[in-house]
Every structure is written in structure tokens, then in C-alpha cells.
Write a protein that holds these residues in place. Structure first.
Motif, short mmCIF file in Angstrom:
data_model
loop_
_atom_site.label_atom_id
_atom_site.label_comp_id
_atom_site.label_asym_id
_atom_site.label_seq_id
_atom_site.Cartn_x
_atom_site.Cartn_y
_atom_site.Cartn_z
N LEU A 70 -0.37 -29.95 32.44
CA LEU A 70 0.56 -30.99 31.99
C LEU A 70 0.18 -32.29 32.67
N VAL A 71 0.29 -33.40 31.95
CA VAL A 71 0.10 -34.69 32.62
C VAL A 71 1.50 -35.23 32.93
N ILE A 72 1.77 -35.41 34.22
CA ILE A 72 3.12 -35.75 34.68
C ILE A 72 3.12 -37.14 35.30
N ASP A 73 3.97 -38.02 34.79
CA ASP A 73 4.07 -39.36 35.37
C ASP A 73 4.73 -39.25 36.74
N ALA A 74 4.13 -39.91 37.72
CA ALA A 74 4.60 -39.77 39.10
C ALA A 74 6.00 -40.34 39.30
N GLY A 75 6.41 -41.27 38.43
CA GLY A 75 7.74 -41.88 38.57
C GLY A 75 8.86 -41.05 37.97
N THR A 76 8.55 -39.90 37.40
CA THR A 76 9.58 -39.08 36.77
C THR A 76 10.54 -38.55 37.84
N TYR A 122 9.21 -29.32 28.93
CA TYR A 122 9.12 -28.37 30.04
C TYR A 122 9.89 -28.91 31.24
N ARG A 123 10.41 -27.97 32.04
CA ARG A 123 11.02 -28.35 33.32
C ARG A 123 10.14 -27.74 34.42
N ASP A 162 12.73 -29.64 39.38
CA ASP A 162 13.35 -29.78 38.05
C ASP A 162 12.89 -31.06 37.35
N VAL A 163 11.60 -31.20 37.24
CA VAL A 163 11.03 -32.40 36.62
C VAL A 163 10.91 -32.18 35.11
N ASP A 164 11.60 -33.01 34.35
CA ASP A 164 11.53 -32.87 32.88
C ASP A 164 10.31 -33.58 32.34
N VAL A 165 9.46 -32.81 31.69
CA VAL A 165 8.19 -33.34 31.15
C VAL A 165 8.22 -33.18 29.63
N PRO A 166 8.04 -34.27 28.89
CA PRO A 166 8.07 -34.17 27.42
C PRO A 166 6.99 -33.23 26.89
#
Ligand SMILES: Cc1cc2nc3c(=O)[nH]c(=O)nc-3n(C[C@H](O)[C@H](O)[C@H](O)COP(=O)(O)OP(=O)(O)OC[C@H]3O[C@@H](n4cnc5c(N)ncnc54)[C@H](O)[C@@H]3O)c2cc1C
Length: 384
Positions: A192-198, A153-154, A223-227
Motif C-alpha cells: 500500500l502507498v500510505i501518505d505520511a500525514g494520514t 483498508y485500516r 488504525d490508519v485508514d488508507v483508500p
């Protein structure tokens, strides 16, 4: 001054005798690990990394979310609230209970393995990012998007008032994943669980009136790319997850507020015993005694109800009505208690650095955060 009698095993009915030893143990830990640092964390606007680690090492971030062991959590939350720092208690509760509960309840085994050991150890700080400028009480107005890509996801959008926001290592985030036209309700929203360093995640502290140590922040996703494997629970079905998790959140907020009321009343009792007006201790005046008696009687009822709610959670039976009644009554009582405490302190309570002033500022967030009182009244009415 009335203290909780640790030698009375039946003091709230739902607790067993061995819970008293546990309460004393928790008090000792909080006195040693939190109280000496609390004012520093307030001025630094967040719990230090070493503070998180020591809480984790003491086992305070790994208490149960469900089952019979949840009663131990209820005691911990009450004692944490009893420290009298709204920001610290919110920060810990969001980390160990509110954000973590989504992974406990709906996360995949891989997600639990990746995040929960760090949460329990205080190595990874968790945040929960639901609220937006137009989506607070009504999360259907959500505008943060998670558009499908080849690998996941973006995410684009902005979340507001996120506790632990600028220091969190990951954020459990609500976003819309629907690709079709808007539909009613939260259908089409996902967690979604999003790593803050992304790359693309930026955070900006948003100082609040109170809760200074809660690190409340604005979080922007550009535009954060989340696996794909960071989807928590079922895609497009966040509503089903939220219904369950928000009841739990209200129970947690309610128990914290119960502890907060006790702290406030203890401060008030001590003050009216010492402070003299017209040659006698303030607590001699009937107007003062009756105000405190009203607060004490409401406190007894709310505390007992809180343990009833905790008992329901421990038995897998917590319902929206019970959680809403508790959160509504406990947080509003905390405001009344804090206001009364400040009033009877006179001008010295209104000084910016007075404890009574901090209790008042902190208490005012209670009936807003984790579900505004008016929303809870709607829920109570609708479940009648
Ligand atoms: C200190 C603090 C920490 C927070 N931490 C987090 C966090 O970690 N993560 C997160 O996602 N969010 C967090 N929040 C946001 C919080 O959950 C929202 O503030 C809350 O859901 C209310 O949304 P809102 O502020 O947008 O108010 P709105 O929804 O805009 O409502 C404004 C006011 O309208 C009234 N109202 C609401 N609904 C009704 C109704 N049905 N009938 C009549 N009146 C109504 C209420 O008085 C409410 O306060 C935090 C808030 C605060 C203050």
C-alpha cells in the motif's frame, strides 16, 4: 593513486564512450549539490528539503530504472557511493530507486501521476517500509495488518529501520491483507502507498551506528485508514512483486557499495603516501602495499561484475543470482576496505569524528540492509 580513467571508453566493457561525459557531468553535480552540505546533513540526520529540491532540479532523481538508460543510473549510483557518505547514498537510493520502483513497476497510472512527479522533483520524499521486529530476512513473519473496510483498508502495525522514515511524505508499505487463517509464504500480503500525514501514522527517529543522514526511523500505524486506490499492484500478491523489486534493490545497493569501495581506497592511497612510519611513507611497506593490492584487485572484479549486472537490468534480464552475488560481494568488500582504511590510519582513524571511522560505521550496514549476506548466500547456493 588510481583514478577511473574517463578517457578510456572501454574501461568496464559495458559502457559506451558517451557515458564518460555523463559521468563527468554527474560528478560535477554531486560535487556542487551534495558535497558542500554532506556534513550538515549527517549532523541533522537527514537531507534537507532544499537539498532534495536541488537534487530534483538537477535531474538526479529521475534517472531511468530500466532499458538502455539504466546504465546512466548505474553510473550515478556508483558516483553517489563514491562521495563516501553511506547515509546520503542510502537516502537517495531508497527514494529514487527502491521505494519508487514499486510505483514504476506495479503502480496504477493514477498512483504514478500522484506520486512520481513529486519524487522526481524532490518535492515528495519516499520511503519503503517492509521490515518489522519479527520480519526482516523472513518477511513471511509479517504482522502489520491491512484489514478491508468499506472504502479501503485500516492499517495497524509497526515498521522498523525505515530510511527517510521521519521525513517521508509517503511510504510504500507491506502489510497482510489476508482475512483467513495464516497461510504459507507471503500469500495474502499486499503493498500500500500510505501518505505520511494520514491520521494514525507516527514516526520516531532511530539513530543508528552509521548512515546518519539516512533518517532511519520506526514508523507506527494505528488504525490508519488508507483508500482502496492506494493498493500497489495486486492484492494478496506482494510476493510476486517483491521477488522482482528486491533483485533491483540488491543491484542498486551493490552499485552504491562499488562506489564506496573506490572512495575508501582513494582515501587510503592518499594517507599511506603522506603518513610516515620508520622514516618512510607507510605505503612503502610491503605489508601495506599487498593489502591494498588485494583490495584493488577485488574492486576491479566487483566493479566489472556490477556493470554486467547493470547491463542485464538494462536489457530486462537481471536475475536473482546476479543481483545477490553483486550485493554480497560489493558490500562485504566495502567492509574489508573500510576496516583496512581505519587500521592503516592508526588511532587517528579511530577518533569518533575521523572520516575513516565514518566510512567504517557506514560500511557495516551494507551486509545487513537490503538483504543480509547470509540470506544472499542462501540465494546464491539455491540458484547454483
Ligand atoms: C541502516 C539500515 C537501513 C535500513 N533501511 C530499511 C528501509 O528503508 N526499509 C526497510 O523495510 N528495512 C530497512 N532496513 C532493514 C533491513 O532490510 C533488515 O535489517 C534486513 O532485511 C535484515 O533483517 P533483520 O535486521 O531483521 O535481521 P534478521 O532477519 O533478524 O537476521 C539477523 C541476522 O541473522 C543472520 N541471518 C539472516 N538470515 C540468515 C540465514 N538464512 N542463515 C543464516 N543467518 C541468517 C544475518 O546475519 C542477519 O543479520 C534497514 C536496515 C539497516 C541496518
Amino acid at each position: 593513486m588510481r583514478h577511473i580513467d574517463l578517457s578510456d571508453p572501454g574501461h568496464v566493457g559495458f559502457l559506451a564512450a558517451d557515458h564518460d561525459g555523463f559521468r563527468a557531468h554527474i560528478r560535477g553535480l554531486l560535487d556542487g549539490l551534495v558535497r558542500p552540505h554532506a556534513d550538515d546533513w549527517e549532523s541533522e540526520r537527514g537531507i534537507s528539503r532544499s537539498g532534495w529540491r536541488s537534487l530534483g532540479e538537477a535531474g538526479l532523481l529521475s534517472l531511468e530504472h530500466s532499458g538502455p538508460g539504466f546504465l546512466r543510473s548505474a553510473i550515478f549510483l556508483e558516483e553517489l557511493g563514491g562521495l563516501g557518505y553511506g547515509g546520503i547514498r542510502a537516502s537517495v537510493a531508497v527514494h529514487a530507486y527502491m521505494a519508487a520502483s514499486y510505483l514504476h513497476l506495479f503502480g496504477s497510472e493514477a498512483q504514478r501521476q500522484r506520486y512520481l512527479p513529486g519524487v522526481r522533483q524532490g518535492r515528495l520524499i519516499a520511503a519503503l517500509a517492509l521490515t518489522e521486529s519479527e520480519a526482516g530476512s523472513d518477511l513471511r513473519e509479517l504482522s502489520t495488518r491491512a484489514d478491508p473496510t468499506e472504502n479501503g483498508y485500516r492499517v495497524t502495525g509497526e515498521k522498523l529501520y525505515v530510511a527517510n522514515g521521519s521525513r517521508a511524505d509517503f511510504l510504500v508499505t507491506l502489510a497482510t491483507t489476508r482475512t483467513a487463517q495464516r497461510s504459507n509464504g507471503l500469500t495474502g500480503a499486499s503493498l500500500l502507498v500510505i501518505d505520511a500525514g494520514t491520521p494514525g501514522v507516527s514516526r520516531h527517529p532511530e539513530p543508528m551506528l552509521g548512515w546518519h543522514s539516512a533518517d532511519v526511523s520506526r514508523v507506527r500505524f494505528t488504525d490508519v485508514d488508507v483508500p482502496a486506490d492506494r493498493l500497489v499492484g495486486r492484492r494478496d500478491r506482494a510476493l510476486q512483486h517483491l521477488v522482482h523489486a528486491l533483485d533491483f534493490e540488491r543491484l542498486v545497493a551493490g552499485m552504491l557499495a562499488v562506489g564506496g569501495v573506490r572512495h575508501c581506497l582513494d582515501l587510503l592511497h592518499a594517507f599511506v603516501r603522506e603518513h610516515r612510519v620508520k622514516g618512510v611513507p607507510l605505503g612503502t611497506h610491503q605489508a601495506v602495499r599487498h593489502r591494498i593490492a588485494d583490495l584493488e584487485s577485488s574492486y576491479e572484479l566487483v566493479r566489472h561484475y556490477g556493470y554486467r549486472a547493470a547491463w542485464l537490468q538494462a536489457n530486462g534480464r537481471l536475475d536473482t543470482r546476479t543481483a545477490s552475488v553483486l550485493k554480497l560481494r560489493a558490500t562485504e568488500l566495502a567492509v574489508t576496505a573500510a576496516q583496512t582504511c581505519l587500521q592503516f590510519h592508526g588511532a587517528r582513524g579511530y577518533a569518533a569524528d575521523a572520516v575513516a571511522a565514518r566510512l567504517y560505521r557506514d560500511a557495516m550496514a551494507g551486509p545487513i540492509a537490503a538483504g543480509a549476506s547470509e540470506l544472499l548466500r542462501d540465494l546464491v547456493y539455491e540458484t547454483t
